[in-house]
Design a protein around this motif. Structure first.
Motif, PDB file in Angstrom:
ATOM      1  N   LEU A 326     -13.334 -35.831 -65.302  1.00 30.58           N
ATOM      2  CA  LEU A 326     -12.500 -35.656 -64.107  1.00 30.58           C
ATOM      3  C   LEU A 326     -13.319 -35.153 -62.926  1.00 30.58           C
ATOM      4  O   LEU A 326     -13.168 -35.642 -61.798  1.00 30.58           O
ATOM      5  N   ALA A 327     -14.197 -34.193 -63.171  1.00 32.61           N
ATOM      6  CA  ALA A 327     -15.014 -33.652 -62.083  1.00 32.61           C
ATOM      7  C   ALA A 327     -15.929 -34.721 -61.501  1.00 32.61           C
ATOM      8  O   ALA A 327     -16.078 -34.840 -60.278  1.00 32.61           O
ATOM      9  N   GLY A 328     -16.537 -35.512 -62.363  1.00 32.02           N
ATOM     10  CA  GLY A 328     -17.400 -36.573 -61.875  1.00 32.02           C
ATOM     11  C   GLY A 328     -16.637 -37.642 -61.117  1.00 32.02           C
ATOM     12  O   GLY A 328     -17.075 -38.114 -60.064  1.00 32.02           O
ATOM     13  N   SER A 329     -15.472 -38.006 -61.609  1.00 34.35           N
ATOM     14  CA  SER A 329     -14.689 -39.083 -60.997  1.00 34.35           C
ATOM     15  C   SER A 329     -14.112 -38.688 -59.648  1.00 34.35           C
ATOM     16  O   SER A 329     -14.070 -39.502 -58.710  1.00 34.35           O
ATOM     17  N   PHE A 330     -13.656 -37.448 -59.532  1.00 39.59           N
ATOM     18  CA  PHE A 330     -12.935 -37.039 -58.327  1.00 39.59           C
ATOM     19  C   PHE A 330     -13.793 -36.198 -57.381  1.00 39.59           C
ATOM     20  O   PHE A 330     -13.271 -35.569 -56.456  1.00 39.59           O
ATOM     21  N   GLY A 331     -15.116 -36.202 -57.584  1.00 42.92           N
ATOM     22  CA  GLY A 331     -16.015 -35.534 -56.654  1.00 42.92           C
ATOM     23  C   GLY A 331     -15.898 -34.030 -56.650  1.00 42.92           C
ATOM     24  O   GLY A 331     -16.140 -33.382 -55.622  1.00 42.92           O
ATOM     25  N   LEU A 332     -15.536 -33.442 -57.801  1.00 45.03           N
ATOM     26  CA  LEU A 332     -15.388 -31.998 -57.888  1.00 45.03           C
ATOM     27  C   LEU A 332     -16.719 -31.351 -58.260  1.00 45.03           C
ATOM     28  O   LEU A 332     -17.642 -32.007 -58.735  1.00 45.03           O
ATOM     29  N   ARG A 333     -16.795 -30.056 -58.035  1.00 44.48           N
ATOM     30  CA  ARG A 333     -18.004 -29.307 -58.359  1.00 44.48           C
ATOM     31  C   ARG A 333     -18.294 -29.439 -59.854  1.00 44.48           C
ATOM     32  O   ARG A 333     -17.407 -29.225 -60.692  1.00 44.48           O
ATOM     33  N   PRO A 334     -19.510 -29.804 -60.216  1.00 41.84           N
ATOM     34  CA  PRO A 334     -19.815 -29.975 -61.637  1.00 41.84           C
ATOM     35  C   PRO A 334     -19.759 -28.654 -62.383  1.00 41.84           C
ATOM     36  O   PRO A 334     -19.990 -27.589 -61.795  1.00 41.84           O
ATOM     37  N   PRO A 335     -19.437 -28.679 -63.663  1.00 35.02           N
ATOM     38  CA  PRO A 335     -19.432 -27.458 -64.465  1.00 35.02           C
ATOM     39  C   PRO A 335     -20.789 -26.751 -64.428  1.00 35.02           C
ATOM     40  O   PRO A 335     -21.835 -27.378 -64.212  1.00 35.02           O
ATOM     41  N   ARG A 336     -20.766 -25.439 -64.652  1.00 37.89           N
ATOM     42  CA  ARG A 336     -21.988 -24.641 -64.568  1.00 37.89           C
ATOM     43  C   ARG A 336     -23.074 -25.158 -65.500  1.00 37.89           C
ATOM     44  O   ARG A 336     -24.256 -25.165 -65.141  1.00 37.89           O
ATOM     45  N   GLN A 337     -22.692 -25.571 -66.706  1.00 35.03           N
ATOM     46  CA  GLN A 337     -23.689 -26.038 -67.652  1.00 35.03           C
ATOM     47  C   GLN A 337     -24.432 -27.265 -67.123  1.00 35.03           C
ATOM     48  O   GLN A 337     -25.558 -27.535 -67.546  1.00 35.03           O
ATOM     49  N   ILE A 338     -23.814 -27.999 -66.208  1.00 35.47           N
ATOM     50  CA  ILE A 338     -24.471 -29.133 -65.572  1.00 35.47           C
ATOM     51  C   ILE A 338     -25.278 -28.679 -64.365  1.00 35.47           C
ATOM     52  O   ILE A 338     -26.428 -29.076 -64.186  1.00 35.47           O
ATOM     53  N   ARG A 339     -24.699 -27.802 -63.553  1.00 37.80           N
ATOM     54  CA  ARG A 339     -25.410 -27.311 -62.365  1.00 37.80           C
ATOM     55  C   ARG A 339     -26.706 -26.611 -62.740  1.00 37.80           C
ATOM     56  O   ARG A 339     -27.700 -26.712 -62.027  1.00 37.80           O
ATOM     57  N   ASP A 340     -26.691 -25.906 -63.853  1.00 38.25           N
ATOM     58  CA  ASP A 340     -27.877 -25.150 -64.254  1.00 38.25           C
ATOM     59  C   ASP A 340     -29.059 -26.050 -64.585  1.00 38.25           C
ATOM     60  O   ASP A 340     -30.200 -25.599 -64.620  1.00 38.25           O
ATOM     61  N   ARG A 341     -28.795 -27.333 -64.851  1.00 40.45           N
ATOM     62  CA  ARG A 341     -29.879 -28.260 -65.179  1.00 40.45           C
ATOM     63  C   ARG A 341     -30.404 -29.003 -63.960  1.00 40.45           C
ATOM     64  O   ARG A 341     -31.328 -29.798 -64.077  1.00 40.45           O
ATOM     65  N   LEU A 342     -29.830 -28.734 -62.789  1.00 40.27           N
ATOM     66  CA  LEU A 342     -30.181 -29.488 -61.594  1.00 40.27           C
ATOM     67  C   LEU A 342     -30.918 -28.625 -60.592  1.00 40.27           C
ATOM     68  O   LEU A 342     -30.800 -27.401 -60.588  1.00 40.27           O
ATOM     69  N   THR A 343     -31.683 -29.293 -59.732  1.00 39.82           N
ATOM     70  CA  THR A 343     -32.202 -28.633 -58.544  1.00 39.82           C
ATOM     71  C   THR A 343     -31.055 -28.662 -57.548  1.00 39.82           C
ATOM     72  O   THR A 343     -30.937 -29.565 -56.724  1.00 39.82           O
ATOM     73  N   TRP A 344     -30.178 -27.661 -57.632  1.00 39.28           N
ATOM     74  CA  TRP A 344     -28.849 -27.761 -57.043  1.00 39.28           C
ATOM     75  C   TRP A 344     -28.837 -28.030 -55.544  1.00 39.28           C
ATOM     76  O   TRP A 344     -28.139 -28.917 -55.067  1.00 39.28           O
ATOM     77  N   PRO A 345     -29.590 -27.284 -54.689  1.00 40.15           N
ATOM     78  CA  PRO A 345     -29.486 -27.564 -53.248  1.00 40.15           C
ATOM     79  C   PRO A 345     -29.847 -29.004 -52.898  1.00 40.15           C
ATOM     80  O   PRO A 345     -29.186 -29.636 -52.083  1.00 40.15           O
ATOM     81  N   VAL A 346     -30.889 -29.554 -53.548  1.00 42.65           N
ATOM     82  CA  VAL A 346     -31.284 -30.931 -53.266  1.00 42.65           C
ATOM     83  C   VAL A 346     -30.209 -31.889 -53.734  1.00 42.65           C
ATOM     84  O   VAL A 346     -29.783 -32.801 -53.015  1.00 42.65           O
ATOM     85  N   TRP A 347     -29.703 -31.677 -54.964  1.00 39.16           N
ATOM     86  CA  TRP A 347     -28.676 -32.573 -55.485  1.00 39.16           C
ATOM     87  C   TRP A 347     -27.415 -32.501 -54.643  1.00 39.16           C
ATOM     88  O   TRP A 347     -26.772 -33.505 -54.371  1.00 39.16           O
ATOM     89  N   LYS A 348     -27.047 -31.280 -54.193  1.00 41.35           N
ATOM     90  CA  LYS A 348     -25.821 -31.129 -53.416  1.00 41.35           C
ATOM     91  C   LYS A 348     -25.899 -31.909 -52.117  1.00 41.35           C
ATOM     92  O   LYS A 348     -24.937 -32.552 -51.687  1.00 41.35           O
TER      93      LYS A 348
END
Length: 364
Positions: A326-348
């Motif tokens: 649902l988060a991926g489909s509707f453009g919602l903030r990804p769960p923390r367990q996903i954000r923690d694996r990303l270079t968040w500012p660049v990805w955002k």
């Protein structure tokens, strides 16, 4: 096909051991069949030993022993090997066994491929660009088949072959991809079938070539441009294929690659369900694809997301997986367990840029 016309792009992120098997298989195959390759590894800011491991492996600091699980034998290439550190916009005149381009952040699959394409395109003799996953291995016969196919000077945009599962090498992962243009759902042609009993497909059946093993012609790259980086993971190759115009997709009979299938990101495999990380980006990419190419199907696409998430929750009681869809489909903030694996500012920043692009443009 003459010498050095084939360049290989391998994008790594915390790929550790897998990329060494990939590089050994490529170099061993190149020596076995006499087909020269120019290999560029693009590292997406790995936090593990991927980069240092490549240098240690190249210097022969430890003997390379192929895993027992490989479906064919690899003859380890003599060490030391030369690893050239390079910038994507400067084609190195020096020849090396491996060229290494390092990204300072994790820019996703397409971003890494684009750095490799930019680098290899600086060599005027490279006419074909082979994108290969780091958790894949290539037997000599496959390189020979690809060399022979390209030697016929085919007119094509993207070319693929057969991808089989590493741990069950007679089981097909994909023979090429298909798309349901109502829901945006992609399919793997011949998924799960026995490779020894399944004929190769007609290229006309294909909608795209899987990014795990995908060859692009220079003509295609110069006409279409780089991959769209809005997706981060999944659907980049589908988007790329949709932009090919009158350049056909081709299938290379005999090009077989063995693939671990999502070893670093948790993609679904034979008998293995997808991780929340994989689900989030898979459905995020699916909706972005529809918005870009089939906006009239968005309602059906969103309905599919709701039904898929409901099935995950009701059947498997998988709240984290359902929420990822649902988060991926509707453009919602990804769960923390996903954000923690990303270079968040660049990805955002990439995510926000992608949401602004709703006009059906090509993104590049």
């Amino acid at each position: 096909m003459s010498a050095a016309e084939l360049g290989v792009i391998v994008v790594t992120y915390n790929s550790g051991r897998e990329v060494l098997d990939c590089l050994e298989s490529l170099l061993s195959a190149s020596r076995a069949v006499g087909v020269p390759l120019r290999i560029v590894v693009v590292d997406n800011a790995s936090s593990d030993e991927t980069v240092t491991g490549i240098f240690d492996w190249a210097q022969g600091q430890s003997d390379y022993l192929p895993p027992d699980s490989l479906p064919f034998s690899i003859t380890a290439v003599p060490k030391p090997l030369s690893v050239i550190e390079a910038m994507p916009d400067v084609a190195q005149s020096r020849e090396g066994h491996v060229h290494l381009v390092k990204s300072t952040t994790n820019i996703g699959f397409a971003g890494g491929v684009n750095l490799g394409l930019k680098y290899l395109a600086g060599f005027s003799d490279i006419r074909h660009f082979w994108v290969l996953n780091p958790d894949s291995v290539v037997p000599p016969a496959s390189l020979q088949a690809l060399h022979d196919e390209l030697g016929d000077n085919p007119s094509y945009g993207l070319m693929g072959g057969r991808v089989c599962y590493m741990d069950t090498p007679d089981r097909i992962q994909i023979d090429g991809g298909t798309v349901n243009f109502h829901t945006g759902v992609t399919g793997n042609l011949n998924l799960g079938r026995a490779a020894s009993e399944t004929p190769v497909p007609d290229a006309a059946e294909l909608d795209f070539i899987m990014g795990a093993s995908m060859v692009a012609s220079r003509d295609f790259y110069e006409r279409v441009g780089p991959m769209c980086e809005d997706y981060f993971l999944y659907y980049e190759e589908v988007d790329w294929a949709m932009r090919r115009g009158d350049l056909p997709l081709r299938y290379c009979d005999g090009l077989v690659v063995y693939h671990h299938a999502g070893s670093s990101i948790g993609s679904p495999g034979w008998g293995r369900s997808a991780s929340p990380f994989s689900l989030y980006f898979k459905h995020r990419g699916r909706i972005r694809f529809l918005r870009r190419f089939r906006p009239a199907s968005l309602v059906i696409g969103f309905a599919y997301s709701l039904a898929y998430a409901a099935r995950l929750f009701l059947r498997d009681r998988s709240l984290s997986e359902a929420w990822a869809v649902l988060a991926g489909s509707f453009g919602l903030r990804p769960p923390r367990q996903i954000r923690d694996r990303l270079t968040w500012p660049v990805w955002k920043r990439r995510d926000q840029a992608g949401r602004r692009d709703t006009s059906g443009s090509q993104g590049e």
